[in-house]
Design an enzyme around this catalytic site. Sequence first.
Site, PDB file in Angstrom:
ATOM      1  N   ILE A   1       0.091  -1.475  -8.081  1.00 57.02           N
ATOM      2  CA  ILE A   1      -0.148  -2.011  -6.730  1.00 57.02           C
ATOM      3  C   ILE A   1       0.080  -0.873  -5.747  1.00 57.02           C
ATOM      4  O   ILE A   1       1.160  -0.276  -5.730  1.00 57.02           O
ATOM      5  CB  ILE A   1       0.798  -3.186  -6.426  1.00 57.02           C
ATOM      6  CG1 ILE A   1       0.551  -4.337  -7.422  1.00 57.02           C
ATOM      7  CG2 ILE A   1       0.611  -3.673  -4.988  1.00 57.02           C
ATOM      8  CD1 ILE A   1       1.604  -5.436  -7.379  1.00 57.02           C
TER       9      ILE A   1
ATOM     10  N   GLY B   1       0.618   0.629  -2.044  1.00 58.68           N
ATOM     11  CA  GLY B   1       1.066   0.308  -0.683  1.00 58.68           C
ATOM     12  C   GLY B   1       0.856   1.501   0.232  1.00 58.68           C
ATOM     13  O   GLY B   1       1.116   2.647  -0.153  1.00 58.68           O
ATOM     14  N   TYR B   2       0.395   1.226   1.455  1.00 56.99           N
ATOM     15  CA  TYR B   2       0.152   2.303   2.427  1.00 56.99           C
ATOM     16  C   TYR B   2       0.728   1.932   3.801  1.00 56.99           C
ATOM     17  O   TYR B   2       0.564   2.668   4.757  1.00 56.99           O
ATOM     18  CB  TYR B   2      -1.351   2.597   2.541  1.00 56.99           C
ATOM     19  CG  TYR B   2      -2.139   1.368   2.953  1.00 56.99           C
ATOM     20  CD1 TYR B   2      -2.558   0.439   2.003  1.00 56.99           C
ATOM     21  CD2 TYR B   2      -2.426   1.120   4.291  1.00 56.99           C
ATOM     22  CE1 TYR B   2      -3.238  -0.713   2.381  1.00 56.99           C
ATOM     23  CE2 TYR B   2      -3.113  -0.015   4.676  1.00 56.99           C
ATOM     24  CZ  TYR B   2      -3.515  -0.925   3.708  1.00 56.99           C
ATOM     25  OH  TYR B   2      -4.187  -2.070   4.093  1.00 56.99           O
TER      26      TYR B   2
ATOM     27  N   SER C   1       3.918  -1.181   5.141  1.00 60.38           N
ATOM     28  CA  SER C   1       5.343  -1.494   4.954  1.00 60.38           C
ATOM     29  C   SER C   1       5.752  -1.509   3.482  1.00 60.38           C
ATOM     30  O   SER C   1       6.939  -1.367   3.177  1.00 60.38           O
ATOM     31  CB  SER C   1       5.691  -2.827   5.606  1.00 60.38           C
ATOM     32  OG  SER C   1       4.926  -3.847   5.026  1.00 60.38           O
TER      33      SER C   1
ATOM     34  N   GLU D   1       1.106 -10.806   2.321  1.00 56.97           N
ATOM     35  CA  GLU D   1      -0.038 -10.028   2.800  1.00 56.97           C
ATOM     36  C   GLU D   1      -1.257 -10.888   3.141  1.00 56.97           C
ATOM     37  O   GLU D   1      -1.907 -10.658   4.153  1.00 56.97           O
ATOM     38  CB  GLU D   1      -0.458  -8.993   1.737  1.00 56.97           C
ATOM     39  CG  GLU D   1       0.653  -8.065   1.304  1.00 56.97           C
ATOM     40  CD  GLU D   1       1.165  -7.182   2.431  1.00 56.97           C
ATOM     41  OE1 GLU D   1       0.425  -6.879   3.374  1.00 56.97           O
ATOM     42  OE2 GLU D   1       2.352  -6.823   2.394  1.00 56.97           O
TER      43      GLU D   1
END
Length: 198
Positions: A18, A20-21, A23, A98
């Site tokens: 997964i 994330g970019y 938070s 999300e």
Amino acid sequence: MKPQDILAAKSSSSSLWIFGYGSLVWRPDFKYKQSKVGYIRGYKRRFWHGDNFHRGNDEFPGRVVTLIPEDDASTWGVAFEVCGAQVKEALEYLNVREAVRGGYVTEVVAFHPDEGGPSVPALLYIATADNPLYLGPAAPEEIGARIAVCEGRTGHNLEYLLRLAAFMRTSCPHVHDQHLFAVEAAALTTVSYLLEAQ
Ligand code: SIN
């Protein structure tokens, strides 16, 4: 591809990455086996998505990041590998955080670890222009001024911005994220005006 389709395609012994970019880079809040700093190609990170839950409200939506397709661009972040039962737990948690609360949809892209080695397919959450919360482009000064004053149920919008900028400086010191740092500078300028005006 929807999280439930990914889940259906996974056996209990398989793993999922997964990416994330936003938070997720400092607060994934789900269990994972390992994480790697790295990047994806073909997208730029922009504070173009509105947030009326985590970092703002209906009256003053905060500004949070999404990914905008651009052939020559790349975006740095963190990929988390979840395994076995962690896959279902992480996808259920992220669906609420999300998708339900943030309006993001899922995509699968190739993640390239900074340490080298082969790329791996990774799931990410992205908000597109057809989303009702989408705010679109604006000057860094306008984005920073908005971030300086917005707060939501998860925290202040400024915290979101400063933590993301701190992650980039600490974990990706060789990358200059011009948009992110311009928005950070503008937000801090707004904060000092507000403090001086008190
Ligand atoms: C998100 O993960 O997009 C929202 C959570 C946060 O703002 O900390």
